[in-house]
Scaffold this motif. Structure first.
Motif, PDB file in Angstrom:
ATOM      1  N   ILE A   1      59.588 -63.012  65.673  1.00  0.00           N
ATOM      2  CA  ILE A   1      59.046 -61.738  66.156  1.00  0.00           C
ATOM      3  C   ILE A   1      58.840 -60.777  64.997  1.00  0.00           C
ATOM      4  O   ILE A   1      57.810 -60.084  64.914  1.00  0.00           O
ATOM      5  N   ALA A   2      59.782 -60.736  64.084  1.00  0.00           N
ATOM      6  CA  ALA A   2      59.652 -59.854  62.910  1.00  0.00           C
ATOM      7  C   ALA A   2      58.448 -60.235  62.076  1.00  0.00           C
ATOM      8  O   ALA A   2      57.708 -59.376  61.562  1.00  0.00           O
ATOM      9  N   ASP A   3      58.206 -61.527  61.940  1.00  0.00           N
ATOM     10  CA  ASP A   3      57.048 -61.987  61.155  1.00  0.00           C
ATOM     11  C   ASP A   3      55.736 -61.590  61.849  1.00  0.00           C
ATOM     12  O   ASP A   3      54.793 -61.116  61.207  1.00  0.00           O
ATOM     13  N   LEU A   4      55.680 -61.768  63.140  1.00  0.00           N
ATOM     14  CA  LEU A   4      54.488 -61.365  63.902  1.00  0.00           C
ATOM     15  C   LEU A   4      54.269 -59.867  63.822  1.00  0.00           C
ATOM     16  O   LEU A   4      53.146 -59.381  63.675  1.00  0.00           O
ATOM     17  N   ASP A   5      55.347 -59.107  63.886  1.00  0.00           N
ATOM     18  CA  ASP A   5      55.260 -57.648  63.844  1.00  0.00           C
ATOM     19  C   ASP A   5      54.658 -57.160  62.540  1.00  0.00           C
ATOM     20  O   ASP A   5      53.735 -56.327  62.526  1.00  0.00           O
ATOM     21  N   GLN A   6      55.149 -57.677  61.410  1.00  0.00           N
ATOM     22  CA  GLN A   6      54.623 -57.225  60.130  1.00  0.00           C
ATOM     23  C   GLN A   6      53.174 -57.647  59.921  1.00  0.00           C
ATOM     24  O   GLN A   6      52.364 -56.909  59.356  1.00  0.00           O
ATOM     25  N   ALA A   7      52.822 -58.833  60.407  1.00  0.00           N
ATOM     26  CA  ALA A   7      51.458 -59.311  60.244  1.00  0.00           C
ATOM     27  C   ALA A   7      50.483 -58.551  61.148  1.00  0.00           C
ATOM     28  O   ALA A   7      49.360 -58.238  60.754  1.00  0.00           O
ATOM     29  N   LEU A   8      50.920 -58.246  62.366  1.00  0.00           N
ATOM     30  CA  LEU A   8      50.086 -57.442  63.257  1.00  0.00           C
ATOM     31  C   LEU A   8      49.884 -56.032  62.702  1.00  0.00           C
ATOM     32  O   LEU A   8      48.818 -55.430  62.881  1.00  0.00           O
ATOM     33  N   GLY A   9      50.891 -55.534  62.006  1.00  0.00           N
ATOM     34  CA  GLY A   9      50.771 -54.221  61.369  1.00  0.00           C
ATOM     35  C   GLY A   9      49.647 -54.184  60.346  1.00  0.00           C
ATOM     36  O   GLY A   9      48.996 -53.151  60.149  1.00  0.00           O
TER      37      GLY A   9
ATOM     38  N   TYR B   1      37.945 -60.645  66.402  1.00  0.00           N
ATOM     39  CA  TYR B   1      37.893 -61.758  65.448  1.00  0.00           C
ATOM     40  C   TYR B   1      38.548 -61.396  64.126  1.00  0.00           C
ATOM     41  O   TYR B   1      39.363 -62.169  63.586  1.00  0.00           O
ATOM     42  N   GLU B   2      38.204 -60.237  63.563  1.00  0.00           N
ATOM     43  CA  GLU B   2      38.715 -59.861  62.242  1.00  0.00           C
ATOM     44  C   GLU B   2      40.230 -59.698  62.258  1.00  0.00           C
ATOM     45  O   GLU B   2      40.914 -60.049  61.297  1.00  0.00           O
ATOM     46  N   SER B   3      40.769 -59.167  63.345  1.00  0.00           N
ATOM     47  CA  SER B   3      42.221 -59.019  63.441  1.00  0.00           C
ATOM     48  C   SER B   3      42.905 -60.382  63.513  1.00  0.00           C
ATOM     49  O   SER B   3      43.999 -60.563  62.968  1.00  0.00           O
ATOM     50  N   CYS B   4      42.266 -61.339  64.180  1.00  0.00           N
ATOM     51  CA  CYS B   4      42.820 -62.696  64.249  1.00  0.00           C
ATOM     52  C   CYS B   4      42.914 -63.300  62.848  1.00  0.00           C
ATOM     53  O   CYS B   4      43.935 -63.897  62.484  1.00  0.00           O
ATOM     54  N   VAL B   5      41.853 -63.145  62.062  1.00  0.00           N
ATOM     55  CA  VAL B   5      41.834 -63.675  60.703  1.00  0.00           C
ATOM     56  C   VAL B   5      42.914 -63.019  59.863  1.00  0.00           C
ATOM     57  O   VAL B   5      43.638 -63.678  59.107  1.00  0.00           O
ATOM     58  N   SER B   6      43.045 -61.693  59.988  1.00  0.00           N
ATOM     59  CA  SER B   6      44.061 -60.966  59.214  1.00  0.00           C
ATOM     60  C   SER B   6      45.471 -61.397  59.609  1.00  0.00           C
ATOM     61  O   SER B   6      46.342 -61.575  58.750  1.00  0.00           O
ATOM     62  N   LEU B   7      45.691 -61.582  60.908  1.00  0.00           N
ATOM     63  CA  LEU B   7      47.012 -62.020  61.375  1.00  0.00           C
ATOM     64  C   LEU B   7      47.369 -63.364  60.759  1.00  0.00           C
ATOM     65  O   LEU B   7      48.468 -63.545  60.216  1.00  0.00           O
ATOM     66  N   VAL B   8      46.443 -64.308  60.825  1.00  0.00           N
ATOM     67  CA  VAL B   8      46.677 -65.638  60.270  1.00  0.00           C
ATOM     68  C   VAL B   8      46.997 -65.562  58.787  1.00  0.00           C
ATOM     69  O   VAL B   8      47.914 -66.237  58.281  1.00  0.00           O
ATOM     70  N   ASN B   9      46.281 -64.727  58.071  1.00  0.00           N
ATOM     71  CA  ASN B   9      46.436 -64.649  56.613  1.00  0.00           C
ATOM     72  C   ASN B   9      47.715 -63.949  56.166  1.00  0.00           C
ATOM     73  O   ASN B   9      48.149 -64.138  55.024  1.00  0.00           O
ATOM     74  N   ASN B  10      48.324 -63.143  57.035  1.00  0.00           N
ATOM     75  CA  ASN B  10      49.471 -62.343  56.617  1.00  0.00           C
ATOM     76  C   ASN B  10      50.814 -62.813  57.159  1.00  0.00           C
ATOM     77  O   ASN B  10      51.854 -62.250  56.811  1.00  0.00           O
ATOM     78  N   LEU B  11      50.818 -63.834  57.990  1.00  0.00           N
ATOM     79  CA  LEU B  11      52.092 -64.370  58.470  1.00  0.00           C
ATOM     80  C   LEU B  11      52.801 -65.144  57.364  1.00  0.00           C
ATOM     81  O   LEU B  11      52.167 -65.758  56.507  1.00  0.00           O
ATOM     82  N   LYS B  12      54.123 -65.099  57.371  1.00  0.00           N
ATOM     83  CA  LYS B  12      54.921 -65.756  56.330  1.00  0.00           C
ATOM     84  C   LYS B  12      55.702 -66.962  56.862  1.00  0.00           C
ATOM     85  O   LYS B  12      55.827 -67.983  56.184  1.00  0.00           O
ATOM     86  N   LEU B  13      56.261 -66.862  58.067  1.00  0.00           N
ATOM     87  CA  LEU B  13      57.010 -67.977  58.645  1.00  0.00           C
ATOM     88  C   LEU B  13      56.096 -68.951  59.377  1.00  0.00           C
ATOM     89  O   LEU B  13      56.299 -70.166  59.327  1.00  0.00           O
ATOM     90  N   PHE B  14      55.103 -68.437  60.059  1.00  0.00           N
ATOM     91  CA  PHE B  14      54.166 -69.297  60.784  1.00  0.00           C
ATOM     92  C   PHE B  14      53.259 -70.015  59.800  1.00  0.00           C
ATOM     93  O   PHE B  14      52.687 -69.401  58.901  1.00  0.00           O
ATOM     94  N   SER B  15      53.131 -71.317  59.967  1.00  0.00           N
ATOM     95  CA  SER B  15      52.241 -72.100  59.105  1.00  0.00           C
ATOM     96  C   SER B  15      50.859 -72.193  59.739  1.00  0.00           C
ATOM     97  O   SER B  15      50.730 -72.441  60.944  1.00  0.00           O
ATOM     98  N   HIS B  16      49.834 -71.996  58.917  1.00  0.00           N
ATOM     99  CA  HIS B  16      48.450 -72.067  59.387  1.00  0.00           C
ATOM    100  C   HIS B  16      47.984 -73.510  59.252  1.00  0.00           C
ATOM    101  O   HIS B  16      47.519 -73.933  58.197  1.00  0.00           O
ATOM    102  N   VAL B  17      48.129 -74.287  60.328  1.00  0.00           N
ATOM    103  CA  VAL B  17      47.794 -75.709  60.292  1.00  0.00           C
ATOM    104  C   VAL B  17      47.120 -76.123  61.596  1.00  0.00           C
ATOM    105  O   VAL B  17      47.280 -75.475  62.637  1.00  0.00           O
TER     106      VAL B  17
END
Length: 425
Positions: free
Chosen positions: A415-423, A350-366
């Motif tokens: 993919i680059a956006d997902l990579d940095q956010a997963l990091g 759960y916590e990793s999911c929240v962090s991923l959502v909060n750190n993505l730049k291209l993906f919109s959280h909607v």
């Protein structure tokens, strides 16, 4: 225009140059009412003896063009547009149901649909039984004398599960029931449910059909193939209608019975009307549907393959992956691709999911999908939060899962956006 290809129909179906001005694009008819030629003309319209425009709660030229276009793309006899996808679902059920009647629906549905079917429709005296549609024996067993419809999604939200529509249609046919398929995630470009045995097709046009996140809208397409008079189960369509001097819709209107009932009774009394400006936006969106869906699918495959290989990811549900248990259904159900919506389970929970959502730049959280832009949401805490954890897991929205709607940007950038956010997750 049925002889033309999909790419031509998505631009031309339902639309002719405006007879008054010659306007090439469908005009926005922003009007409430329409002047009758004379008293007899008005009477014929109100008696359903002549097709025309009365009042924009019922019919509007812009909205009618959209309905005709979608009917053409789905291969249906007719269609009716509504104010939203949820409105379309109620509109699809309205002529079929009555107090004490039930539907049988797939467990793999959008969370809002599960809530609508498990809670809201109870206020009408209707009920719903949820079944895993991969278990055809359980599906058959769930049908009883009060069942009036079977409901599923072609590609499910959020997991991207693909329903074996031909197999489910055989069960529906055997029971003498209409099969309703929500084709929102596939669109008629990827899947044609009517050709696979569906009776009715519903859409949230808010998603891929419009494609730009600007308006809400829904649609119900009727195949025109179901015999509503074969039994006494559907009196709204087969029995005399008191409001129209005993008119029997199916007897009088044949393949267009459901569509005319949805307009003349459904829109008249429920008022789930789509506005003409919203219809205009959706008409423009549909003109590029095939081009967008091709890019959506290509991007989704590339992103899903990258995620599946990443050690920080537990699993990916995309049916376009060869590892997916639903991959074998693509050739039959959606031969042009498995769509662009799927879920990703993270090993960090759960916590990793929240962090991923909060750190993505291209993906919109909607709380949307099907946009040209890539979108993400944590379904368990948002779109599926009304459900129990067991229901969330059954719907493919467990607490350790995020839902991705892959857009039409450059896949490498995504993919680059997902990579940095997963990091950071």
């Amino acid at each position: 225009m049925s002889d033309y290809s999909f790419d031509t129909l998505q631009i031309h179906a339902g639309a002719e140059p405006d007879p008054a001005t010659g306007a090439r694009q469908v005009p926005i008819y922003q009007t409430t009412a329409y002047v009758f030629k004379d008293a007899d003309h008005a009477a014929r319209l109100f008696n359903l003896q002549e097709v025309g425009y009365i009042y924009s709660r019922l019919t509007n030229p812009t909205v009618a063009a959209l309905a005709n276009r979608i009917a053409a793309l789905e291969g249906g006899a007719g269609a009716v547009c509504t104010s939203s996808g949820h409105a379309a679902q109620i509109m699809a059920l309205f002529p079929l149901m009555g107090p004490g009647k039930n539907i049988v629906a797939s467990t793999r549905l959008y969370g809002g649909t599960i809530t609508q079917f498990s809670q809201t429709i109870k206020r009408f005296g209707w009920s719903c039984t949820f079944v895993d549609f991969d278990d055809l024996a359980a599906l058959e067993a769930a049908i009883d004398d009060d069942t009036r419809a079977i409901f599923c999604e072609s590609i499910s939200n959020p997991g991207g599960y693909i329903t074996d529509i031909p197999a489910v249609a055989k069960v529906a046919d055997k029971a003498g029931l209409p099969l309703i398929v929500d084709n929102t995630l596939a669109t008629p470009y990827l899947c044609r449910p009517i050709e696979l045995g569906a009776t009715l097709v519903v859409h949230s046009m808010t998603k891929y059909l419009t494609g730009n996140g600007t308006v809400t809208g829904g649609c119900v397409v009727d195949s025109g193939k179901f015999d509503w008079s074969a039994s006494d189960k559907f009196p709204s369509l087969s029995a005399p209608e008191p409001a129209y001097h005993g008119l029997k819709f199916h007897e009088a209107l044949g393949p267009m019975a459901f569509t005319f009932h949805s307009i003349a009774v459904g829109l008249r009394d429920l008022g789930m009307t789509m506005n003409p400006q919203g219809a205009h936006y959706t008409l423009m969106g549909i003109e590029t549907l095939s081009l967008r869906m091709e890019r959506h699918v290509a991007n989704a495959i590339k992103v899903a393959q990258w995620l599946e290989a990443d050690p920080r990811v537990d699993y990916v549900t995309y049916a376009g992956l060869e590892s997916s248990p639903w991959n074998k259904r693509i050739a039959t159900v959606c031969p042009k691709g498995a769509g662009a919506l799927f879920t990703v389970a993270l090993k960090g929970g759960y916590e990793s999911c929240v962090s991923l959502v909060n750190n993505l730049k291209l993906f919109s959280h909607v709380a949307n999908l099907g946009d040209a832009r890539s979108l993400i949401i944590h379904s368990a805490s948002t779109t599926h939060r009304q459900l129990t954890e067991a229901q969330q897991i059954a719907a493919g929205a467990a607490p350790n899962v995020v839902r991705l709607s892959i857009g039409i940007e450059n896949a490498d950038d995504l993919i680059a956006d997902l990579d940095q956010a997963l990091g950071q997750a």
